[in-house]
Design an enzyme around this catalytic site. Structure first.
Site, PDB file in Angstrom:
ATOM      1  N   ASN A 110       0.875  -1.178   0.000  1.00 48.00           N
ATOM      2  CA  ASN A 110       0.000   0.000   0.000  1.00 48.00           C
ATOM      3  C   ASN A 110       0.909   1.224   0.000  1.00 48.00           C
ATOM      4  O   ASN A 110       1.480   1.563   1.027  1.00 48.00           O
ATOM      5  CB  ASN A 110      -0.900  -0.038   1.244  1.00 48.00           C
ATOM      6  CG  ASN A 110      -1.700   1.247   1.411  1.00 48.00           C
ATOM      7  OD1 ASN A 110      -1.757   2.086   0.509  1.00 48.00           O
ATOM      8  ND2 ASN A 110      -2.320   1.403   2.570  1.00 48.00           N
ATOM      9  N   TRP A 111       1.017   1.844  -1.160  1.00 50.50           N
ATOM     10  CA  TRP A 111       1.951   2.975  -1.281  1.00 50.50           C
ATOM     11  C   TRP A 111       1.443   4.214  -0.536  1.00 50.50           C
ATOM     12  O   TRP A 111       2.185   5.158  -0.340  1.00 50.50           O
ATOM     13  CB  TRP A 111       2.148   3.325  -2.752  1.00 50.50           C
ATOM     14  CG  TRP A 111       2.958   2.338  -3.540  1.00 50.50           C
ATOM     15  CD1 TRP A 111       3.392   1.108  -3.136  1.00 50.50           C
ATOM     16  CD2 TRP A 111       3.441   2.513  -4.885  1.00 50.50           C
ATOM     17  NE1 TRP A 111       4.108   0.497  -4.135  1.00 50.50           N
ATOM     18  CE2 TRP A 111       4.148   1.342  -5.226  1.00 50.50           C
ATOM     19  CE3 TRP A 111       3.329   3.523  -5.829  1.00 50.50           C
ATOM     20  CZ2 TRP A 111       4.757   1.170  -6.465  1.00 50.50           C
ATOM     21  CZ3 TRP A 111       3.923   3.354  -7.075  1.00 50.50           C
ATOM     22  CH2 TRP A 111       4.632   2.193  -7.394  1.00 50.50           C
ATOM     23  N   LYS A 112       0.163   4.213  -0.192  1.00 52.32           N
ATOM     24  CA  LYS A 112      -0.459   5.403   0.404  1.00 52.32           C
ATOM     25  C   LYS A 112      -0.211   6.602  -0.513  1.00 52.32           C
ATOM     26  O   LYS A 112      -0.169   6.425  -1.721  1.00 52.32           O
ATOM     27  CB  LYS A 112       0.058   5.607   1.841  1.00 52.32           C
ATOM     28  CG  LYS A 112      -0.087   4.322   2.672  1.00 52.32           C
ATOM     29  CD  LYS A 112       0.091   4.509   4.136  1.00 52.32           C
ATOM     30  CE  LYS A 112      -0.143   3.177   4.847  1.00 52.32           C
ATOM     31  NZ  LYS A 112       0.021   3.247   6.297  1.00 52.32           N
ATOM     32  N   HIS A 165      -9.590   1.123   4.899  1.00 52.27           N
ATOM     33  CA  HIS A 165      -8.296   1.292   5.575  1.00 52.27           C
ATOM     34  C   HIS A 165      -8.463   2.259   6.756  1.00 52.27           C
ATOM     35  O   HIS A 165      -9.251   3.203   6.679  1.00 52.27           O
ATOM     36  CB  HIS A 165      -7.252   1.827   4.593  1.00 52.27           C
ATOM     37  CG  HIS A 165      -5.866   1.789   5.153  1.00 52.27           C
ATOM     38  ND1 HIS A 165      -5.384   2.750   6.008  1.00 52.27           N
ATOM     39  CD2 HIS A 165      -4.861   0.880   4.998  1.00 52.27           C
ATOM     40  CE1 HIS A 165      -4.144   2.438   6.358  1.00 52.27           C
ATOM     41  NE2 HIS A 165      -3.808   1.315   5.766  1.00 52.27           N
ATOM     42  N   GLU A 207      -6.763   4.634   7.775  1.00 55.09           N
ATOM     43  CA  GLU A 207      -6.541   6.058   7.447  1.00 55.09           C
ATOM     44  C   GLU A 207      -7.762   6.653   6.746  1.00 55.09           C
ATOM     45  O   GLU A 207      -8.050   7.848   6.902  1.00 55.09           O
ATOM     46  CB  GLU A 207      -5.262   6.194   6.599  1.00 55.09           C
ATOM     47  CG  GLU A 207      -4.021   5.977   7.463  1.00 55.09           C
ATOM     48  CD  GLU A 207      -2.811   5.429   6.730  1.00 55.09           C
ATOM     49  OE1 GLU A 207      -2.768   5.472   5.483  1.00 55.09           O
ATOM     50  OE2 GLU A 207      -1.888   4.926   7.418  1.00 55.09           O
ATOM     51  N   GLU A 228      -5.166  -4.943  10.654  1.00 53.25           N
ATOM     52  CA  GLU A 228      -4.166  -3.892  10.824  1.00 53.25           C
ATOM     53  C   GLU A 228      -4.447  -3.131  12.121  1.00 53.25           C
ATOM     54  O   GLU A 228      -5.214  -2.155  12.111  1.00 53.25           O
ATOM     55  CB  GLU A 228      -4.219  -2.905   9.659  1.00 53.25           C
ATOM     56  CG  GLU A 228      -3.822  -3.472   8.327  1.00 53.25           C
ATOM     57  CD  GLU A 228      -3.261  -2.388   7.402  1.00 53.25           C
ATOM     58  OE1 GLU A 228      -2.162  -2.598   6.869  1.00 53.25           O
ATOM     59  OE2 GLU A 228      -3.908  -1.341   7.211  1.00 53.25           O
ATOM     60  N   GLY A 268       2.198   2.475  10.811  1.00 54.81           N
ATOM     61  CA  GLY A 268       2.994   3.694  10.773  1.00 54.81           C
ATOM     62  C   GLY A 268       3.779   3.940  12.050  1.00 54.81           C
ATOM     63  O   GLY A 268       4.248   5.054  12.294  1.00 54.81           O
ATOM     64  N   SER A 307       3.731  -2.053  10.359  1.00 58.37           N
ATOM     65  CA  SER A 307       5.183  -2.086  10.611  1.00 58.37           C
ATOM     66  C   SER A 307       5.833  -3.404  10.200  1.00 58.37           C
ATOM     67  O   SER A 307       6.785  -3.856  10.839  1.00 58.37           O
ATOM     68  CB  SER A 307       5.490  -1.768  12.083  1.00 58.37           C
ATOM     69  OG  SER A 307       5.011  -0.471  12.422  1.00 58.37           O
ATOM     70  N   GLY A 337       2.920  -1.057   4.300  1.00 57.21           N
ATOM     71  CA  GLY A 337       2.936   0.372   4.004  1.00 57.21           C
ATOM     72  C   GLY A 337       4.336   0.849   3.648  1.00 57.21           C
ATOM     73  O   GLY A 337       4.805   0.659   2.527  1.00 57.21           O
TER      74      GLY A 337
HETATM   75  P1  13P Z   1       3.127   0.479   7.717  1.00 55.00           P
HETATM   76  O1  13P Z   1       3.626  -0.793   7.098  1.00 55.00           O
HETATM   77  O2  13P Z   1       3.847   1.693   7.202  1.00 55.00           O
HETATM   78  O3  13P Z   1       3.060   0.414   9.208  1.00 55.00           O
HETATM   79  O4  13P Z   1       1.621   0.672   7.205  1.00 55.00           O
HETATM   80  C1  13P Z   1       0.766  -0.412   7.271  1.00 55.00           C
HETATM   81  C2  13P Z   1      -0.446  -0.100   6.489  1.00 55.00           C
HETATM   82  O5  13P Z   1      -1.247   0.749   6.864  1.00 55.00           O
HETATM   83  C3  13P Z   1      -0.670  -0.819   5.232  1.00 55.00           C
HETATM   84  O6  13P Z   1      -1.955  -0.596   4.749  1.00 55.00           O
END
Ligand code: 13P
Length: 251
Positions: free
Chosen positions: A10-12, A96, A98, A168, A174, A213, A234
């Site tokens: 997930n590149w966000k 998600h 976020e 998650e 994050g 993470s 992420g």
């Molecule tokens: P991180 O791997 O940066 O903690 O993010 C996880 C995530 O939200 C994937 O969708």
């Protein structure tokens, strides 16, 4: 039953055409020989065409991070399920944390997007997870159960045949604080058992990813857990070496 592992990046909100090209070419070359698992990258909408151009013919699939639940219409700024299909997407993230926290997404809207994705032939990846405060109050199963039920109650357990689930925990996303493999396994088991009450066969085959993470260093221990069927990645998904390392662990 052996479930095939799945790694989803997930590149966000990261990327640029120049940087993406380098990253995607490295990923394609890096995972070419990893034939025992599946790989997806979920890129920002503007880069779907680029992902399609660079990934078609490889063993890496691509998808989006959200979608609109409506087919078409006067919806400024929205992207329809058919548009994602038009650009060759196979998967799409739904709900998600976020999106839930920063864009007012609810269980209801996530469920509607889940359904719209499937109707268009996409595989929705339903994201679930509790906050730190919820875990500390022992509400993890209540929260995750409610998020899962939002889809199962409305559309029936059958829809999980063509879907992916992702656990998650918000406190692990994050942060530099992944869940331990045992913590993840416990919740994944809870999710699978809840599905099994409705349909044991679907419960056995549905893939449940862990996210939060994940790194090349901690992925193998996580993927060794019996109910962890891969990862939703992420930060480590936009670093070629890290992402390829996670894919190697899945393979
Ligand atoms: P991180 O791997 O940066 O903690 O993010 C996880 C995530 O939200 C994937 O969708």
């Amino acid at each position: 039953m052996m479930r095939r592992k799945l790694v989803v990046g997930n590149w966000k909100m990261h990327g640029s055409t120049a940087g993406n090209r380098v990253l995607l070419e490295k990923i394609v070359n890096g995972v070419r020989d990893y034939r025992n698992a599946d790989y997806v990258v979920c890129v920002p909408y503007p880069y779907l065409y680029q992902a399609q151009s660079l990934l078609q013919g490889s063993n890496v699939m691509w998808g989006a991070q959200n979608l609109c639940a409506t087919k078409d219409g006067a919806l400024t700024g929205a992207v329809s399920p058919a548009m994602l299909v038009d650009f060759g997407c196979t998967h799409v993230l739904v709900g998600h944390s976020e999106r839930r926290l920063q864009f007012h997404e609810t269980d209801d809207t996530a469920a509607a997007r889940f359904h719209a994705a499937q109707e268009a032939g996409l595989i929705p990846i339903l994201c679930m997870g509790e906050s730190r405060e919820e875990r500390d109050s022992d509400w993890t199963e209540f929260i995750v159960g409610r998020q899962l039920d939002s889809v199962m109650r409305r559309y029936g357990v059958e829809v999980l045949r063509r879907a992916v689930l992702a656990y998650e925990p918000l406190w692990a996303v994050g942060s530099d604080n992944p869940a331990t493999p045992d913590q993840a396994e416990e919740v994944h088991q809870f999710i699978r058992n809840r599905i099994a009450r409705c349909d044991p066969e679907i419960a056995r085959q549905v893939r449940i990813l862990y996210g939060g993470s994940l790194t090349a260093a901690n992925a193998a221990a996580m993927f060794a857990m019996p109910n962890v069927d891969g990862g939703l990645v992420g930060r480590a998904s936009i670093k070629a070496e890290e992402f390829i390392g996670i894919c190697r662990a899945a393979n």
